[in-house]
Design an enzyme around this catalytic site. Structure first.
Site, short mmCIF file in Angstrom:
data_model
loop_
_atom_site.label_atom_id
_atom_site.label_comp_id
_atom_site.label_asym_id
_atom_site.label_seq_id
_atom_site.Cartn_x
_atom_site.Cartn_y
_atom_site.Cartn_z
N GLY A 176 0.81 -1.21 0.00
CA GLY A 176 0.00 0.00 0.00
C GLY A 176 0.85 1.27 0.00
O GLY A 176 0.54 2.23 -0.71
N HIS A 205 5.96 -21.21 9.57
CA HIS A 205 7.40 -20.97 9.52
C HIS A 205 8.12 -21.85 10.54
O HIS A 205 7.72 -21.92 11.70
CB HIS A 205 7.67 -19.50 9.82
CG HIS A 205 9.03 -19.06 9.41
ND1 HIS A 205 10.16 -19.51 10.04
CD2 HIS A 205 9.44 -18.22 8.44
CE1 HIS A 205 11.22 -18.95 9.47
NE2 HIS A 205 10.81 -18.17 8.49
N SER A 222 14.78 -15.40 12.33
CA SER A 222 14.94 -15.41 10.88
C SER A 222 15.44 -16.74 10.34
O SER A 222 16.30 -17.40 10.91
CB SER A 222 15.92 -14.32 10.46
OG SER A 222 16.28 -14.53 9.11
N ARG A 274 10.33 -24.14 3.77
CA ARG A 274 9.67 -24.01 5.07
C ARG A 274 8.66 -25.09 5.37
O ARG A 274 8.60 -25.59 6.49
CB ARG A 274 8.96 -22.66 5.11
CG ARG A 274 9.93 -21.54 5.07
CD ARG A 274 9.26 -20.21 5.02
NE ARG A 274 10.30 -19.19 5.07
CZ ARG A 274 10.08 -17.90 4.93
NH1 ARG A 274 8.86 -17.47 4.71
NH2 ARG A 274 11.08 -17.06 5.01
N ARG A 319 5.10 -20.07 -0.04
CA ARG A 319 5.93 -18.94 -0.44
C ARG A 319 7.38 -19.21 -0.05
O ARG A 319 7.66 -19.64 1.06
CB ARG A 319 5.45 -17.67 0.26
CG ARG A 319 6.31 -16.47 -0.02
CD ARG A 319 5.75 -15.22 0.61
NE ARG A 319 5.84 -15.22 2.06
CZ ARG A 319 6.93 -14.95 2.75
NH1 ARG A 319 8.07 -14.67 2.13
NH2 ARG A 319 6.92 -14.95 4.06
N LEU A 321 8.29 -9.64 0.38
CA LEU A 321 8.70 -8.24 0.27
C LEU A 321 8.79 -7.89 -1.21
O LEU A 321 8.35 -6.83 -1.66
CB LEU A 321 10.04 -8.01 0.96
CG LEU A 321 10.09 -8.38 2.45
CD1 LEU A 321 11.47 -8.06 3.03
CD2 LEU A 321 9.03 -7.64 3.23
#
Ligand code: FAD
Ligand code: FES
Lengths: 651, 252
Positions: A59, A280, A298, A344, A449, A455
């Site tokens: 956005g 994840h 991470s 993942r 994904r 991102l």
């Protein structure tokens, strides 16, 4: 027998789903489309009003870019500043096919990896475009002053990231999302100053206003004064993020919610693949019932950490007293070529499996070790500190354990939702004039994904795709100013008012969080990492009951006319209670396993996800029928011309 | 453990507000401070009272949404951490904890612990950006940036915009916040063309919004969860002098 809608083998195009896919050689499709799209005359742009809900990477990038083009933009966010959108929390990095490393990367390879990583449930044309514009994203962000990591020579550094064998992930320490979002936010603030964008923070969208079958505005609630009002526009864009908080506990921010897309769904936008959820593998395990959210560690940690559990069930010796011979490095054992770097979904499922065998570690036995001892011995603690120092600090702060000395404990957690509102190649939903970008749409990631690609997708949509495609829609429609006095707006406002009043009038004996927690448990148990027919049916019995309990016994204290955080949460949970049912319906109908959707009934002899391409090579897009328990399924069949679907193998 | 909380309650911007005492019972040391407040709020809700309003979103120390003054310290006793990262093991059974909102002229209270920080956005609007429209960027590697410079830029860019620096400063100045942005963009080649206009416009806006002036006390940096160093302020001051000198020359 098909459960819902058309027969499973029916491959005729669905009349509801015109995906507007380009044809021709894949490398030229986006170029061709860009040329075919109509343009809005520069002097006319300011006559068009554009509403953008969301100020995250998708956005924020869209609002800034459309403002720069000269459109008259209004942007909305529920946080107190656009800079706080949930994108800020992304840690690991962003992919781009720059091939700076000369290690065999290319646009085609990024495309290939993403289609395969998504387990062949995404559109080839979309993914190819994503890989193409990835290159421009990095240029744009660097020019904005995003301080990416650099090599000694001053050129951009990259690292490799879960599931990829090339080094294409650009990063800024463990703060990549923050730095990218600040870049977009600063561009947005520049447009606010220039007067092209008007920002409405602490303002929540609660419905879409439909006029003559087209999205013409939104109803919002001012979170400070409680004022409910309408904003009208020529086009409405939703960049409102993912819905992982259906599960109560997830790595998403506390406020992340489904309200905007769910309200749009109920006004006619089809919801695609709602059951595709990414779990994840590397999050800090749950410690108690007070837990309000889960913290991601991470994925980059899997580059140096080794995942293991004791070989024997019930072995509760402290980790340093378990000799090598009694340890099971299960990812390295089962997947010798990818080892700890498997995608993942694979890593998560394997962690669950060893915990189900009672080999899990830590309180409650829901955890596996992520051990840095070998990496520290090989590289020294300083190198490890320079790579992951902030993550290690964060871990210690939360768990009170020092990961330089004791192996980390990790467990999978809900992280990302691949499903979302169905959009065509131009990012428009099935409601004319309603565009959907970023995590809120379903477009590019298929059933799973890959790391560092959300991102990329958010920024691709916001900076480089929407600014072209929205112009085409507007040029065809022509400017048509509308005031909020139209009856459709008044009617929608009244409905929003009623709902708020209803929530405040129940005054029962359950808290909003209490109901939400229970919904989360049900979803995690039956629609989480592994799903089966019986469990999903149980959830489908429980969710409508829970929804009833909510509407009869929840307690929302306070009033509408001031900042009321319980009321905000109640509205969001009410929507989760509806969306959850659709997720389970979708999961039940898809009897194959694919990517993050693992149906226990459909696995290979080795226990890997077994796709059923013959019957399920389609996007499942659900239409609201007026009855939450009986939505209508529409199918968009997927064609693979460039990447041939195979059983994914990471052995 | 059991604790006594003294919490600032204020219904709206115009309400006078007061400290109110609450008991927090059976608190686990593994809870975060905000989870402890969640527990208190659940109890208040069930008793039919208004829960305590406080901001939070990421609960990971990165979004900058949370923030309150705990026992007189912005973000509480844990160094280099936001209040959402503060854990109850930093307190003892029987402790009394006072909890107040950020207090600064430029941050009016919205309700209880929630304040309006939009003045920080306005400082960024004044010049905290590089004017580069989408699509006009050159190839990313066309301007190399030394590793040390990139690291310095990132150290400054790590600011989360929470406003603790303002709350901790006896003058309620936003100097640390503003300087972090000035330095982030000011050391990078991309930020050079607008470097001196940026600093003067941001400083003018900062002063106009009611933030106090900086007298180099250093409380801001001491409470900063992102550990932004005081160096950023000297950087801004140097650039401001050059900027004023440059403008003077233009006028002369
Ligand atoms: C902890 C974590 C780490 C991650 N790390 C990575 C990574 O390393 N690499 C990667 O590629 N991806 C990563 N991801 C995923 C990625 O961050 C997100 O998918 C992405 O940032 C989503 O961006 P978005 O713009 O679509 O939505 P968001 O950033 O979630 O923004 C949503 C916006 O919509 C607004 N909004 C929502 N609902 C409403 C409403 N009803 N009314 C008004 N406004 C509304 C919000 O205020 C906000 O501004 C990570 C995710 C998490 C949770
Ligand atoms: S809630 Fe995001 S920094 Fe504390």
């Amino acid at each position: 027998m098909p459960l819902f809608g058309s027969s499973d083998t029916d491959t005729r195009p669905d009349s509801k789903l015109d995906s507007k896919l380009p044809t021709g050689p894949i490398e030229q499709r986006w170029d061709t489309r860009r040329f075919d799209l109509k343009l809005v005359n520069p002097t006319n742009k300011r006559k068009y009003k554009v509403i953008i809900v969301g100020s995250g990477l998708a956005g924020g990038a869209a609002a800034a870019s459309l403002g720069e083009l000269g459109y008259n933009v209004e942007c909305f966010a529920f946080q107190d500043s656009p800079r706080r959108a949930h994108s800020i929390a992304a840690q690991g990095g962003i992919n781009a096919a720059k091939n700076y490393r000369n290690d065999g990367d290319s646009i085609f390879r990024l495309f290939y990896d993403t289609v395969k990583g998504g387990d062949f449930r995404a559109r080839e044309s979309n993914v190819y475009r994503l890989a193409q514009v990835s290159v421009e994203i990095i240029d744009q962000c660097v020019a904005q002053g995003v301080p990416f990591a650099r090599e000694y020579g001053g050129l951009l550094d990259t690292r490799s990231f879960g599931g990829a064998q090339v080094s294409r992930t650009f990063y800024a320490r463990g703060q990549t999302g923050q730095q990218l979002l600040l870049g977009a936010y600063q561009a947005l603030e520049r447009q606010i100053r220039a007067g092209t964008v008007k920002m409405f923070s602490r303002t929540e969208m609660l419905d879409v206003i439909m006029v003559d079958g087209r999205a013409r505005g939104i109803v919002v609630r001012d979170l400070i004064t409680g004022e409910v009002r309408s904003h009208m526009a020529d086009v409405v864009v939703l960049g409102t993020g993912g819905y992982g908080n259906v599960f109560y506990l997830s790595t998403n921010a506390m406020g992340s919610n489904a309200t905007a897309i769910w309200r749009a769904h109920k006004r006619g936008a089809l919801f695609a693949n709602p059951c595709y959820t990414q779990i994840h593998p590397t999050c800090i395990p749950v410690t108690g019932s007070h837990q309000s959210k889960l913290t991601l560690m991470s994925e980059s940690l899997r580059n140096d950490g080794r995942v293991w559990v004791p070989k024997k069930a019930g072995d509760n010796r402290p980790p340093d007293q378990i000799p090598e011979a009694d340890r099971d490095y299960f990812l390295e054992r089962k997947y010798p070529s990818f080892g700890n770097l498997v995608p993942r979904d694979v890593a998560s499922r394997n962690a669950k499996e060893v915990c189900d065998q009672e080999r899990g570690v830590g309180p409650g036995g829901r955890g596996v070790y992520l051990d840095f001892a070998d990496a520290i011995a090989r590289l020294g603690a300083d190198v490890i500190r320079s790579r992951y120092g902030n993550l290690f600090d964060m871990y210690e702060r939360i768990t009170d354990e020092d990961p330089y000395k004791v192996p980390m404990r990790i467990y999978p957690a809900v992280h990302y939702t691949m499903g979302g509102l169905w959009v065509d190649y131009n990012l428009m939903s099935t409601i004319p004039g309603l565009f959907v970008i970023g995590e809120a749409n379903f477009s590019d990631h298929g059933a799973n994904r890959l790391g560092a690609s959300a991102l990329m997708q958010g920024l691709a949509d916001g900076y480089f795709v929407l600014p072209y495609t929205i112009g085409d829609f507007l040029a065809s429609a022509g400017p048509d100013p509308m005031t909020p006095d139209v009856p459709e707006a008044k009617q929608t406002e009244a409905e929003v008012h009623d709902r708020v009043k209803r929530l405040l009038s129940i005054r029962g004996d359950r808290t909003v969080d209490g109901v939400h927690r229970e919904l989360g448990h049900t979803m995690w148990d039956y629609c989480g990492m592994a799903r089966n027919d019986a469990g999903l049916r149980k959830a489908l019995d429980r969710i409508p009951e829970l929804r009833k309990e909510f509407w009869s016994s929840v307690n929302v204290p306070g009033e509408n006319e001031s900042l009321n955080q319980s009321l905000e949460r109640a509205g969001r949970v009410a929507d989760f209670l509806e969306l959850a049912e659709l997720m389970c319906i979708d999961a039940l109908h898809r009897t194959e396993s694919c990517g993050g959707h693992f149906r226990e009934e459909s696995q290979t002899p080795e226990g890997e996800a077994q796709r059923d391409d013959e019957n399920f090579s389609y996007v499942g897009a659900w239409e609201y029928s007026g009855d939450l328990s009986a939505p209508t399924l529409h199918k968009e069949h997927l064609e693979f011309e460039y990447v041939h679907p195979t059983q994914r193998s990471y052995k | 453990m059991n604790l006594t909380l003294k919490v600032w309650r204020q219904k709206s911007a115009n309400d006078k507000g007061a400290m109110v005492a609450y008991e927090a019972r059976d608190i686990s040391p593994d809870m975060s401070f905000l989870e402890m407040l969640d527990v208190v709020n659940e109890e208040l809700t069930l008793k039919g009272e208004d829960p305590i309003a406080f901001d939070s979103d990421c609960r990971e120390g990165i979004c900058g949404m949370c923030g309150c003054v705990i026992n007189g310290q912005a973000h509480g006793p844990d160094h280099g951490a936001t209040v959402c990262q503060l854990h109850m093991r930093k307190f003892k059974d029987g402790d009394t904890i006072t909890i107040e909102p950020w207090r600064a002229r430029a941050f009016p209270v919205v309700r209880d612990l929630v304040v309006n920080r939009s003045a920080l956005d306005q400082i960024v609007q004044a010049g905290g950006f590089v004017s580069v429209s989408t699509g006009s960027a050159p190839e990313a590697n066309s301007a190399p940036v030394g590793q040390a410079v990139a690291e310095t830029a990132l150290d400054a860019a790590a600011c989360i915009g929470c406003g603790a620096c303002v709350a901790a400063c006896p003058n309620a100045s936003a100097m640390l916040f503003m300087s972090a942005k000035v330095m982030h963009l000011g050391v990078l080649p991309q930020g050079q063309p607008e470097r001196y206009d940026r600093v003067s416009e941001m400083v003018e806006t900062h002063d106009r919004l009611g933030f106090g002036s900086c007298t180099n006390i250093g409380e801001c940096s001491a409470v900063c969860p992102a550990e932004i160093p005081m160096d950023v302020i000297s950087f801004l001051n140097r650039d401001l002098i050059r900027s004023r000198a440059g403008r003077g020359m233009k006028r002369a």
